[in-house]
Enzyme design. Structure first.
Site, PDB file in Angstrom:
ATOM      1  N   THR A  50     -35.784 -12.678  46.019  1.00 21.77           N
ATOM      2  CA  THR A  50     -35.722 -13.970  45.052  1.00 21.77           C
ATOM      3  C   THR A  50     -35.572 -15.009  46.344  1.00 21.77           C
ATOM      4  OG1 THR A  50     -34.380 -15.423  43.948  1.00 21.77           O
ATOM      5  CG2 THR A  50     -33.252 -13.492  44.609  1.00 21.77           C
ATOM      6  N   TYR A  75     -25.599 -14.409  42.633  1.00 23.00           N
ATOM      7  CA  TYR A  75     -26.885 -13.738  42.135  1.00 23.00           C
ATOM      8  C   TYR A  75     -27.697 -13.855  43.229  1.00 23.00           C
ATOM      9  CZ  TYR A  75     -31.810 -13.211  40.848  1.00 23.00           C
ATOM     10  OH  TYR A  75     -33.206 -12.910  40.995  1.00 23.00           O
TER      11      TYR A  75
END
Ligand code: UDP
Length: 321
Positions: free
Chosen positions: A115, A139
Protein backbone atom coordinates in the site's frame (compact mmCIF):
# COMPACT_ATOMS: atom_id res chain seq x y z
CA UNK A 1 -2.26 -23.56 -9.98
CA UNK A 2 -2.41 -20.12 -8.43
CA UNK A 3 -3.49 -19.71 -4.81
CA UNK A 4 -5.44 -16.49 -4.21
CA UNK A 5 -5.52 -15.80 -0.51
CA UNK A 6 -8.39 -13.44 0.26
CA UNK A 7 -9.91 -14.17 -3.14
CA UNK A 8 -13.47 -13.52 -1.92
CA UNK A 9 -12.75 -9.86 -1.23
CA UNK A 10 -13.00 -6.74 -3.34
CA UNK A 11 -9.67 -6.94 -5.17
CA UNK A 12 -9.01 -10.68 -4.76
CA UNK A 13 -12.30 -11.62 -6.41
CA UNK A 14 -11.47 -9.49 -9.47
CA UNK A 15 -8.10 -11.17 -9.56
CA UNK A 16 -9.72 -14.58 -9.50
CA UNK A 17 -12.03 -13.69 -12.36
CA UNK A 18 -9.22 -12.23 -14.51
CA UNK A 19 -6.85 -15.16 -13.93
CA UNK A 20 -9.56 -17.61 -14.97
CA UNK A 21 -10.34 -15.59 -18.10
CA UNK A 22 -6.67 -15.80 -18.97
CA UNK A 23 -6.65 -19.58 -18.59
CA UNK A 24 -5.03 -19.94 -15.16
CA UNK A 25 -6.35 -22.48 -12.68
CA UNK A 26 -7.07 -20.90 -9.31
CA UNK A 27 -7.83 -21.81 -5.73
CA UNK A 28 -9.41 -19.15 -3.56
CA UNK A 29 -8.56 -19.40 0.13
CA UNK A 30 -10.68 -17.16 2.34
CA UNK A 31 -12.20 -17.28 5.82
CA UNK A 32 -15.17 -15.15 4.66
CA UNK A 33 -14.79 -12.81 7.64
CA UNK A 34 -14.99 -9.89 5.22
CA UNK A 35 -15.14 -11.70 1.89
CA UNK A 36 -18.25 -12.85 0.05
CA UNK A 37 -18.76 -16.45 -1.01
CA UNK A 38 -20.92 -15.27 -3.93
CA UNK A 39 -17.95 -13.33 -5.34
CA UNK A 40 -16.08 -16.60 -5.93
CA UNK A 41 -17.69 -17.63 -9.20
CA UNK A 42 -14.52 -19.02 -10.77
CA UNK A 43 -11.93 -21.65 -9.79
CA UNK A 44 -11.97 -23.73 -6.61
CA UNK A 45 -13.03 -22.37 -3.23
CA UNK A 46 -11.38 -23.53 -0.01
CA UNK A 47 -12.59 -21.98 3.21
CA UNK A 48 -9.81 -21.59 5.73
CA UNK A 49 -8.12 -19.21 8.09
CA UNK A 50 -4.53 -18.01 7.83
CA UNK A 51 -4.51 -17.89 11.64
CA UNK A 52 -4.73 -21.68 11.63
CA UNK A 53 -1.58 -22.93 9.94
CA UNK A 54 -3.07 -26.42 9.48
CA UNK A 55 -5.75 -24.92 7.21
CA UNK A 56 -2.98 -23.59 4.97
CA UNK A 57 -1.04 -26.87 5.05
CA UNK A 58 -4.15 -28.78 4.02
CA UNK A 59 -4.60 -26.67 0.90
CA UNK A 60 -0.94 -26.89 -0.09
CA UNK A 61 -1.10 -30.68 0.27
CA UNK A 62 -4.22 -30.93 -1.85
CA UNK A 63 -3.19 -28.85 -4.88
CA UNK A 64 -0.02 -28.33 -6.97
CA UNK A 65 0.39 -24.64 -6.12
CA UNK A 66 2.99 -22.76 -8.17
CA UNK A 67 2.52 -19.20 -6.96
CA UNK A 68 0.59 -17.29 -4.32
CA UNK A 69 -1.19 -13.94 -4.40
CA UNK A 70 -2.02 -12.52 -1.00
CA UNK A 71 -4.98 -10.14 -0.61
CA UNK A 72 -6.19 -11.17 2.85
CA UNK A 73 -5.71 -8.18 5.12
CA UNK A 74 -7.66 -5.78 7.27
CA UNK A 75 -7.60 -2.35 5.68
CA UNK A 76 -9.23 0.18 8.00
CA UNK A 77 -6.56 2.69 8.97
CA UNK A 78 -8.58 4.19 11.84
CA UNK A 79 -9.33 0.77 13.30
CA UNK A 80 -5.63 -0.12 13.11
CA UNK A 81 -4.90 2.82 15.43
CA UNK A 82 -7.61 1.79 17.90
CA UNK A 83 -6.84 -1.93 17.81
CA UNK A 84 -3.31 -2.48 16.48
CA UNK A 85 -3.16 -6.04 17.75
CA UNK A 86 -5.96 -7.05 15.40
CA UNK A 87 -3.87 -5.70 12.51
CA UNK A 88 -0.52 -7.13 13.52
CA UNK A 89 -2.00 -10.58 14.20
CA UNK A 90 -3.77 -10.78 10.87
CA UNK A 91 -1.72 -8.72 8.47
CA UNK A 92 1.67 -9.65 9.90
CA UNK A 93 1.56 -12.91 11.89
CA UNK A 94 -0.87 -14.62 9.53
CA UNK A 95 1.24 -13.61 6.56
CA UNK A 96 4.20 -15.26 8.29
CA UNK A 97 2.11 -18.45 8.57
CA UNK A 98 1.43 -18.33 4.86
CA UNK A 99 5.10 -17.79 4.03
CA UNK A 100 6.08 -20.62 6.37
CA UNK A 101 3.87 -23.09 4.53
CA UNK A 102 5.04 -21.79 1.16
CA UNK A 103 8.64 -22.50 2.14
CA UNK A 104 7.75 -25.94 3.56
CA UNK A 105 6.32 -26.76 0.14
CA UNK A 106 9.06 -25.10 -1.86
CA UNK A 107 6.61 -22.59 -3.40
CA UNK A 108 8.70 -19.51 -4.01
CA UNK A 109 6.73 -17.03 -6.10
CA UNK A 110 4.65 -14.48 -4.25
CA UNK A 111 2.66 -11.41 -5.21
CA UNK A 112 1.94 -9.21 -2.21
CA UNK A 113 -0.71 -6.51 -1.82
CA UNK A 114 1.09 -3.59 -0.26
CA UNK A 115 0.00 0.00 0.00
CA UNK A 116 0.96 3.62 -0.47
CA UNK A 117 0.30 3.87 3.31
CA UNK A 118 3.84 2.48 3.74
CA UNK A 119 5.20 5.87 2.61
CA UNK A 120 3.50 7.94 5.31
CA UNK A 121 3.33 11.68 4.69
CA UNK A 122 4.77 12.30 1.25
CA UNK A 123 7.82 14.50 0.92
CA UNK A 124 7.50 14.65 -2.85
CA UNK A 125 4.66 14.20 -5.34
CA UNK A 126 4.36 12.02 -7.34
CA UNK A 127 5.62 9.36 -4.96
CA UNK A 128 8.16 6.99 -6.47
CA UNK A 129 9.19 3.59 -5.12
CA UNK A 130 12.38 4.97 -3.61
CA UNK A 131 10.50 7.53 -1.54
CA UNK A 132 11.30 6.98 2.19
CA UNK A 133 8.87 4.61 3.88
CA UNK A 134 7.75 6.14 7.17
CA UNK A 135 4.21 4.87 7.78
CA UNK A 136 2.12 6.85 10.25
CA UNK A 137 -0.31 4.16 11.41
CA UNK A 138 -0.23 0.45 12.41
CA UNK A 139 -1.87 -0.58 9.11
CA UNK A 140 0.96 0.95 7.08
CA UNK A 141 3.61 -0.26 9.52
CA UNK A 142 2.38 -3.87 9.35
CA UNK A 143 2.49 -3.80 5.56
CA UNK A 144 5.99 -2.33 5.61
CA UNK A 145 7.15 -5.01 8.06
CA UNK A 146 5.92 -7.68 5.65
CA UNK A 147 7.80 -5.98 2.81
CA UNK A 148 10.98 -6.05 4.92
CA UNK A 149 10.48 -9.72 5.80
CA UNK A 150 9.94 -10.52 2.13
CA UNK A 151 13.19 -8.83 1.29
CA UNK A 152 15.04 -10.96 3.87
CA UNK A 153 13.36 -14.16 2.68
CA UNK A 154 14.21 -13.29 -0.88
CA UNK A 155 17.89 -12.86 -0.01
CA UNK A 156 18.06 -16.04 2.09
CA UNK A 157 15.77 -18.58 0.46
CA UNK A 158 15.81 -18.03 -3.27
CA UNK A 159 12.28 -16.78 -2.77
CA UNK A 160 11.00 -14.21 -5.30
CA UNK A 161 8.21 -11.73 -4.76
CA UNK A 162 6.58 -8.65 -6.23
CA UNK A 163 5.17 -6.16 -3.79
CA UNK A 164 2.47 -3.94 -5.28
CA UNK A 165 1.80 -0.68 -3.49
CA UNK A 166 -1.75 0.32 -4.30
CA UNK A 167 -3.04 3.84 -4.29
CA UNK A 168 -6.85 4.22 -4.00
CA UNK A 169 -8.45 1.05 -5.37
CA UNK A 170 -11.84 1.87 -6.85
CA UNK A 171 -14.39 0.94 -9.50
CA UNK A 172 -16.11 -2.36 -10.19
CA UNK A 173 -16.22 -5.16 -12.70
CA UNK A 174 -17.48 -3.66 -16.01
CA UNK A 175 -19.78 -6.73 -16.34
CA UNK A 176 -21.15 -5.82 -12.88
CA UNK A 177 -20.72 -9.40 -11.65
CA UNK A 178 -18.61 -8.40 -8.65
CA UNK A 179 -17.76 -5.11 -6.97
CA UNK A 180 -17.06 -3.25 -3.78
CA UNK A 181 -19.06 -4.35 -0.74
CA UNK A 182 -17.34 -3.44 2.50
CA UNK A 183 -18.94 -3.72 5.91
CA UNK A 184 -18.59 -1.11 7.29
CA UNK A 185 -17.99 1.08 4.24
CA UNK A 186 -15.51 3.91 4.75
CA UNK A 187 -14.34 4.60 1.20
CA UNK A 188 -15.24 7.78 -0.57
CA UNK A 189 -16.69 6.52 -3.87
CA UNK A 190 -19.10 3.86 -2.50
CA UNK A 191 -20.23 6.32 0.20
CA UNK A 192 -21.00 8.96 -2.44
CA UNK A 193 -22.94 6.38 -4.44
CA UNK A 194 -24.86 5.41 -1.30
CA UNK A 195 -25.82 9.06 -0.97
CA UNK A 196 -26.86 9.10 -4.64
CA UNK A 197 -29.27 6.17 -4.20
CA UNK A 198 -30.60 7.55 -0.93
CA UNK A 199 -29.12 4.88 1.35
CA UNK A 200 -27.30 7.65 3.13
CA UNK A 201 -28.50 11.19 3.70
CA UNK A 202 -25.36 12.95 2.54
CA UNK A 203 -21.67 12.69 1.90
CA UNK A 204 -19.36 14.36 4.35
CA UNK A 205 -16.23 16.07 3.09
CA UNK A 206 -13.48 15.54 5.64
CA UNK A 207 -11.69 18.89 5.58
CA UNK A 208 -11.95 21.82 3.17
CA UNK A 209 -8.93 23.80 4.40
CA UNK A 210 -6.12 21.71 2.96
CA UNK A 211 -3.39 23.32 0.92
CA UNK A 212 -4.79 21.95 -2.34
CA UNK A 213 -6.48 23.71 -5.31
CA UNK A 214 -10.01 23.41 -3.87
CA UNK A 215 -9.11 22.81 -0.23
CA UNK A 216 -10.06 19.11 -0.21
CA UNK A 217 -7.75 16.08 -0.22
CA UNK A 218 -6.35 14.81 -3.49
CA UNK A 219 -6.03 11.08 -4.15
CA UNK A 220 -4.91 8.81 -6.97
CA UNK A 221 -7.82 6.52 -7.88
CA UNK A 222 -6.94 3.32 -9.68
CA UNK A 223 -9.45 0.91 -11.14
CA UNK A 224 -9.60 -2.53 -9.58
CA UNK A 225 -9.36 -4.13 -13.02
CA UNK A 226 -6.14 -2.27 -13.73
CA UNK A 227 -4.84 -3.51 -10.38
CA UNK A 228 -5.74 -7.07 -11.38
CA UNK A 229 -3.98 -6.68 -14.74
CA UNK A 230 -0.86 -5.47 -12.95
CA UNK A 231 -0.92 -8.59 -10.77
CA UNK A 232 -1.08 -10.82 -13.82
CA UNK A 233 1.90 -8.97 -15.29
CA UNK A 234 3.72 -9.37 -11.97
CA UNK A 235 2.99 -13.09 -11.97
CA UNK A 236 4.30 -13.46 -15.52
CA UNK A 237 7.36 -11.44 -14.55
CA UNK A 238 8.07 -13.92 -11.73
CA UNK A 239 7.32 -16.90 -13.99
CA UNK A 240 9.94 -15.55 -16.39
CA UNK A 241 12.54 -15.46 -13.63
CA UNK A 242 12.25 -11.78 -12.69
CA UNK A 243 13.96 -10.74 -9.46
CA UNK A 244 12.11 -9.50 -6.40
CA UNK A 245 10.70 -6.03 -6.97
CA UNK A 246 8.21 -3.49 -5.71
CA UNK A 247 5.95 -1.28 -7.80
CA UNK A 248 3.50 1.53 -7.20
CA UNK A 249 0.11 1.05 -8.79
CA UNK A 250 -1.68 4.31 -9.39
CA UNK A 251 -2.97 6.38 -12.26
CA UNK A 252 -0.55 9.20 -11.72
CA UNK A 253 -3.48 11.67 -11.67
CA UNK A 254 -4.83 13.26 -8.55
CA UNK A 255 -8.50 14.10 -8.00
CA UNK A 256 -9.91 16.08 -5.12
CA UNK A 257 -12.82 14.95 -2.98
CA UNK A 258 -14.95 17.70 -4.56
CA UNK A 259 -14.01 16.54 -8.07
CA UNK A 260 -15.01 12.98 -7.18
CA UNK A 261 -18.38 14.18 -5.87
CA UNK A 262 -18.99 16.37 -8.94
CA UNK A 263 -18.13 13.53 -11.30
CA UNK A 264 -20.43 11.15 -9.41
CA UNK A 265 -23.20 13.73 -9.56
CA UNK A 266 -22.83 13.97 -13.33
CA UNK A 267 -22.71 10.21 -13.89
CA UNK A 268 -25.60 9.30 -11.61
CA UNK A 269 -27.71 12.38 -12.48
CA UNK A 270 -28.72 12.35 -8.81
CA UNK A 271 -28.76 15.11 -6.26
CA UNK A 272 -25.98 14.36 -3.76
CA UNK A 273 -26.14 16.36 -0.54
CA UNK A 274 -22.72 17.47 0.66
CA UNK A 275 -21.82 18.35 4.25
CA UNK A 276 -18.45 19.86 5.06
CA UNK A 277 -16.94 18.61 8.31
CA UNK A 278 -13.55 18.61 10.06
CA UNK A 279 -10.50 16.86 8.74
CA UNK A 280 -10.18 13.13 9.38
CA UNK A 281 -7.04 12.56 11.48
CA UNK A 282 -4.11 11.06 9.60
CA UNK A 283 -5.17 12.10 6.08
CA UNK A 284 -2.25 13.53 4.06
CA UNK A 285 -3.42 16.40 1.80
CA UNK A 286 -2.14 14.83 -1.44
CA UNK A 287 -1.30 11.23 -2.33
CA UNK A 288 -0.40 10.68 -5.95
CA UNK A 289 1.89 7.93 -7.14
CA UNK A 290 4.27 7.57 -10.01
CA UNK A 291 3.80 4.21 -11.69
CA UNK A 292 6.56 4.80 -14.20
CA UNK A 293 8.42 1.76 -12.93
CA UNK A 294 5.45 -0.60 -13.35
CA UNK A 295 4.86 0.81 -16.82
CA UNK A 296 8.47 0.27 -17.81
CA UNK A 297 9.31 -3.03 -16.14
CA UNK A 298 5.93 -4.79 -16.26
CA UNK A 299 4.69 -3.07 -19.42
CA UNK A 300 1.51 -2.17 -17.53
CA UNK A 301 -0.81 0.59 -18.70
CA UNK A 302 -3.93 1.51 -16.72
CA UNK A 303 -6.96 1.47 -19.02
CA UNK A 304 -9.31 3.32 -16.71
CA UNK A 305 -7.24 6.45 -16.50
CA UNK A 306 -10.06 8.93 -16.06
CA UNK A 307 -12.27 9.34 -13.06
CA UNK A 308 -15.51 9.11 -15.08
CA UNK A 309 -14.90 5.58 -16.31
CA UNK A 310 -13.96 4.46 -12.80
CA UNK A 311 -17.08 5.94 -11.24
CA UNK A 312 -19.27 4.67 -14.06
CA UNK A 313 -18.31 1.04 -13.43
CA UNK A 314 -18.75 1.56 -9.68
CA UNK A 315 -22.19 3.11 -10.26
CA UNK A 316 -23.39 0.31 -12.57
CA UNK A 317 -22.54 -2.19 -9.86
CA UNK A 318 -23.69 -0.09 -6.92
CA UNK A 319 -27.18 0.63 -8.19
CA UNK A 320 -27.85 -3.11 -8.40
CA UNK A 321 -27.10 -3.65 -4.69
N1 UDP B 1 -13.33 11.16 2.43
C1 UDP B 1 -14.31 12.11 2.67
N2 UDP B 1 -15.53 11.68 3.13
C2 UDP B 1 -15.80 10.37 3.37
C3 UDP B 1 -14.80 9.40 3.10
C4 UDP B 1 -13.58 9.84 2.62
O1 UDP B 1 -14.11 13.31 2.48
O2 UDP B 1 -16.92 10.05 3.81
C5 UDP B 1 -12.03 11.61 1.89
C6 UDP B 1 -10.85 11.18 2.75
O3 UDP B 1 -10.58 12.18 3.71
C7 UDP B 1 -9.74 11.07 1.71
C8 UDP B 1 -10.47 10.66 0.43
O4 UDP B 1 -11.85 10.98 0.65
O5 UDP B 1 -9.14 12.30 1.49
C9 UDP B 1 -10.36 9.19 0.12
O6 UDP B 1 -10.69 8.47 1.27
P1 UDP B 1 -10.86 6.89 1.31
O7 UDP B 1 -11.25 6.52 2.71
O8 UDP B 1 -11.76 6.47 0.20
O9 UDP B 1 -9.42 6.34 0.95
P2 UDP B 1 -7.98 6.61 1.65
O10 UDP B 1 -7.35 7.71 0.85
O11 UDP B 1 -8.21 6.96 3.07
O12 UDP B 1 -7.29 5.31 1.47
Amino acid sequence: MILIVGGAGYIGSQMNKRLNIQGYETIVFDNLSYGHREFVKWGIFERGDLGNIEDIRRVFKKYPIEAVMHFAAFTYVGESVENPQKYYLNNLRNTLNLLEVMLENDVKQFVFSSTCATYGNPQEIPITEDHPQNPINPYGRGKLMVEQILSDYSAAYNFRYVSLRYFNASGADPDSEIGELHQPETHLIPLILDAAIGKRENIQIFGTDYDTPDGTCVRDYIHVLDLAEAHIKALKYLENGGKSEMFNLGNGNGFSVREVIETAQRITSKEIKVVEVDRRPGDPPVLVGSSKKAREVLDWEPEYNDLSSIIETAWNWHKKL
